[in-house]
Write a protein that holds these residues in place. Sequence first.
Motif, PDB file in Angstrom:
ATOM      1  N   ASP A  98       0.837  -1.188   0.000  1.00 59.70           N
ATOM      2  CA  ASP A  98       0.000   0.000   0.000  1.00 59.70           C
ATOM      3  C   ASP A  98       0.875   1.241   0.000  1.00 59.70           C
ATOM      4  O   ASP A  98       2.100   1.166  -0.092  1.00 59.70           O
ATOM      5  CB  ASP A  98      -0.927  -0.001   1.228  1.00 59.70           C
ATOM      6  CG  ASP A  98      -1.978  -1.102   1.134  1.00 59.70           C
ATOM      7  OD1 ASP A  98      -2.495  -1.327   0.033  1.00 59.70           O
ATOM      8  OD2 ASP A  98      -2.278  -1.724   2.160  1.00 59.70           O
ATOM      9  N   ARG A 162      -3.625   0.861  -7.180  1.00 62.29           N
ATOM     10  CA  ARG A 162      -3.071   1.072  -5.849  1.00 62.29           C
ATOM     11  C   ARG A 162      -3.991   1.936  -5.005  1.00 62.29           C
ATOM     12  O   ARG A 162      -4.231   1.655  -3.836  1.00 62.29           O
ATOM     13  CB  ARG A 162      -1.686   1.726  -5.963  1.00 62.29           C
ATOM     14  CG  ARG A 162      -1.045   2.046  -4.622  1.00 62.29           C
ATOM     15  CD  ARG A 162       0.345   2.633  -4.811  1.00 62.29           C
ATOM     16  NE  ARG A 162       0.326   3.843  -5.597  1.00 62.29           N
ATOM     17  CZ  ARG A 162       0.002   5.046  -5.118  1.00 62.29           C
ATOM     18  NH1 ARG A 162      -0.362   5.172  -3.854  1.00 62.29           N
ATOM     19  NH2 ARG A 162       0.032   6.107  -5.890  1.00 62.29           N
ATOM     20  N   GLU A 166      -6.014   1.052  -1.568  1.00 63.60           N
ATOM     21  CA  GLU A 166      -5.831   1.898  -0.380  1.00 63.60           C
ATOM     22  C   GLU A 166      -7.179   2.382   0.150  1.00 63.60           C
ATOM     23  O   GLU A 166      -7.433   2.379   1.364  1.00 63.60           O
ATOM     24  CB  GLU A 166      -4.940   3.092  -0.737  1.00 63.60           C
ATOM     25  CG  GLU A 166      -4.570   3.974   0.459  1.00 63.60           C
ATOM     26  CD  GLU A 166      -3.541   3.344   1.355  1.00 63.60           C
ATOM     27  OE1 GLU A 166      -3.222   3.951   2.395  1.00 63.60           O
ATOM     28  OE2 GLU A 166      -3.054   2.242   1.042  1.00 63.60           O
ATOM     29  N   LYS A 169      -8.933  -0.397   1.916  1.00 63.87           N
ATOM     30  CA  LYS A 169      -8.369  -0.616   3.249  1.00 63.87           C
ATOM     31  C   LYS A 169      -8.965   0.372   4.245  1.00 63.87           C
ATOM     32  O   LYS A 169      -9.370  -0.003   5.361  1.00 63.87           O
ATOM     33  CB  LYS A 169      -6.848  -0.463   3.211  1.00 63.87           C
ATOM     34  CG  LYS A 169      -6.175  -0.503   4.576  1.00 63.87           C
ATOM     35  CD  LYS A 169      -4.686  -0.289   4.437  1.00 63.87           C
ATOM     36  CE  LYS A 169      -4.005  -0.237   5.796  1.00 63.87           C
ATOM     37  NZ  LYS A 169      -4.449   0.926   6.595  1.00 63.87           N
TER      38      LYS A 169
END
Length: 328
Positions: A98, A162, A166, A169
């Motif tokens: 991350d 990416r 992120e 998350k």
Amino acid sequence: MKRLSTIVLMSLVGVALLHAQVTFRFSGGISNEQLKQNVERNVSALLSEINNAESAGRSLDFTGIRITETARGGLSSLWANLRFRCEWKTNVQNCLRDVQEFEIRQIPVEMKPLDNTYKGEIHKELTVSFNRNGMITGVRTAMDNNSYMSLMAGGMSVKDVRMRREILKFVEDFRSYYDEKNLNAIDEIFSDNALIITGRVLRKDLTSQSNADIRIPGKNIIFNMQTKTQYINNLRNVFRVNRYIKVDFSDIELIRHSSRENIYGVRLRQRWNSQRYNGGTYMDDGYVFLLWDFNDEEHPKIHVRSWSPVSGEVSSDNLLSPDDFSGL
């Protein structure tokens, strides 16, 4: 005879502990061999302790496990209301990178509710985050795999993929904060000037509305606005009177702002299930919109959180999007 009984008892305890041991290994995605070995040992110790604590019906003991105070507190809060155990003795997963950390996904766990009030899924997956020093920074139950794959499918570039991971998350963390009753984390993730909005479908017979009600052109819903302070104070009372809170997210949709870089909207369906200490229960089902600002990628902030009920009168055209807040 007494000595023999003691030996037999110790042997049985040893067998039980051995049975509860869980091993984690990386299948790839991490090149630093020392970091790889350290994390494998650390995560193995954590997963083993989860199984040992669940079998013994006790609190988690983090002795010998490298985990941040924040992650320890969040997992302990979740454990106080809902327990689980690893389904596999050996877990092999890839390492994901991350913006600021690393992540392990898809560790199968079986939920072990403390009573029959739990209404969620029994088989879930655990996600573990760790930093460049190999210290565990977060442990949470993951969203269902369909939601994950749906969100990641829209990535068109390496940076976009990416960023999508992120955002996922942080959305998973955000959901877990309610399960953990982690008011400090919720307070931290909202910007100081955040708009907290609840909504209701506009009725044809509505003749008056509150001064706090707002309308957005083209939307068939009336929205009521709160400040961050009001929302946090109300949430503090919700946490105080409820024994547990279970929040599930599904149907996740990521929307990039049409003109502002690093501004993303997340629309999702939220199912809220809670039980009060006095035995009363509450459930609702609605659409949540989150406007995320990732200009500071390591410390993203939510500028807007809205909720509107699931209703046949609510179409996708009525749901909020990032472009509704171009002035923020």
